[in-house]
Motif scaffolding. Structure first.
Motif, mmCIF file in Angstrom:
data_model
loop_
_atom_site.group_PDB
_atom_site.id
_atom_site.type_symbol
_atom_site.label_atom_id
_atom_site.label_comp_id
_atom_site.label_asym_id
_atom_site.label_seq_id
_atom_site.Cartn_x
_atom_site.Cartn_y
_atom_site.Cartn_z
ATOM 1 N N SER A 237 65.514 47.523 48.287
ATOM 2 C CA SER A 237 66.332 47.436 47.082
ATOM 3 C C SER A 237 66.004 46.141 46.328
ATOM 4 O O SER A 237 65.411 45.208 46.883
ATOM 5 N N ASP B 210 70.182 51.070 44.387
ATOM 6 C CA ASP B 210 68.769 50.732 44.586
ATOM 7 C C ASP B 210 68.424 49.457 43.827
ATOM 8 O O ASP B 210 67.584 48.674 44.268
ATOM 9 N N LEU C 92 60.754 47.940 42.510
ATOM 10 C CA LEU C 92 61.377 48.937 43.384
ATOM 11 C C LEU C 92 60.333 49.912 43.929
ATOM 12 O O LEU C 92 59.574 50.487 43.159
#
Length: 381
Positions: free
Chosen positions: A281, A252, A151
């Motif tokens: 994401s 996310d 991420l």
């Protein structure tokens, strides 16, 4: 009693079935524990470490397996390994009996007594032998670390001179052992966590870990007698998808864990849902080896779909080989002590644990679900 610990040959398998601490316990019972040379190397365990606790290192696999009362290993036996086993031998390992019925056929043909570690019943008495739970916990932990490393954002909220950074939002689908460990790990890293499961009974467990529970009302039974999630109707699947769609879109990180033994994993995250997620994401699909919970996933690969990275790792527990092996070894050693109570194998089918794990014995398949799977495969072919 002679126990042979196999060196794993499956690609990517770094775990070992017995670690030195468990070998020491079994040696004290008067058992002879033979370890195939190099069996622990991938888990950073030397042959010397086994010898120091009373184990014996053996380099000749055929001779070792021929003379052992039982061979223990982690991965499903390969066709070559099954050929190495003498007729009528006993082996304890993961078997994936519903996913690899051809292995069960080969074991049956050689009259091998095969104990499937993933078939340990989910009871209080069997907890210390429950390989599925111990290894699923490892997978849930590592899934979050993979997500955090991929991420392009921080997980925790940070207050800095350059401004306040909002915490990442993690959505976990499936609150079994892997899901609960993923929730706990994500919370430790500072993320805001939501979780979904078709079983209302897990709500309190999810909330106790500091996550918000996303609940769906289904008009059918959603759990097996053992407490595991069961496959539900198409209507229930669609209702679940509709509920989780908005939560996926705003997350996310999405971690999916839903699997059904012997069947393709249910699709929970559709392409339309992925398209609504923000670029950057991450989705970690722990059901990739069964086809995946996420449309577009490819087992063992990282793919980019609509700007979202989808990771479907294979055998995550093996990537945490030291602790995963320690946990697997404790499960295995406890089962062995049940199987061999007085220095002699006692395959007592009146015992619910031994009855559950014994898949093949004396040329027959004892597990009805496996029998049905083989019959279905024959009809399909």
């Amino acid at each position: 009693m002679k126990i042979a610990v196999a060196r794993e040959t499956a690609a990517g398998e770094r775990r070992v079935a017995l670690t030195p601490d468990q070998v020491a316990r079994l040696v004290k019972k008067g058992w002879e524990i033979y370890i195939e040379a190099g069996a622990g190397e991938a888990s950073l365990i030397s042959d010397q470490a086994y010898e120091e606790v009373g184990g014996t290192i053996a380099g000749d696999r055929p001779a070792l397996w021929q003379n052992a009362d039982i061979v223990v290993k982690v991965a499903v036996p390969t066709p070559e390994e099954i050929e190495t086993l003498p007729e009528g031998a006993m082996v304890a390992s993961l078997l994936n009996p519903l996913g690899q019925p051809e292995v069960i056929q080969q074991l049956t043909a050689k009259k091998i007594t095969a104990l499937g570690m993933e078939l340990i019943p989910r009871t209080s008495r069997a907890q210390s032998m429950d390989v599925l739970s111990s290894q699923a916990g490892v997978a849930g932990y590592k899934a979050v670390l993979l997500a955090a490393a991929t991420l392009p954002k921080f997980f925790p909220m940070l207050t800095t001179a350059a401004g306040t950074i909002r915490p990442a939002k993690v959505f976990v689908i499936g609150a079994g052992v892997a899901g609960l460990q993923a929730i706990a790990t994500a919370r430790r890293l500072g993320a805001v966590v939501e979780a979904f499961d078709i079983r209302p009974a897990v709500k309190e467990e999810v909330q106790s870990l500091g996550a918000k529970f996303v609940e769906v009302q289904l008009e059918e039974e959603t759990a097996t007698a053992g407490g595991y999630a069961k496959e539900v109707s198409e209507d229930s699947k669609k209702k679940s998808q509709a509920l989780i769609s908005d939560h996926v879109a705003t997350a996310d990180v999405v971690i999916t864990t839903a699997q059904v033994p012997g069947r393709k994993a249910p699709i929970l995250v559709t392409d339309d849902m992925i398209a609504r997620m923000q670029p950057g994401s991450v989705i970690i699909d722990l059901a990739g080896e069964q086809g995946g919970n996420c449309e577009g996933c490819e087992a063992g690969r990282d793919v980019l779909v609509h700007g979202v990275t989808i990771i479907a790792p294979i055998n995550l527990p093996s990537t945490v080989a030291i602790h995963a092996s320690q946990m697997f070894a404790k499960n295995m050693a406890t089962l062995l002590q049940l199987l061999i109570p007085e220095n002699e194998i006692n395959l007592d089918f009146e015992d619910d644990i031994l009855d559950s794990v014994c898949v093949t014995h004396q040329g027959t398949i004892r597990n009805q679900r496996v029998k049905d799977a083989l019959q279905q495969m024959t009809v399909t072919v």
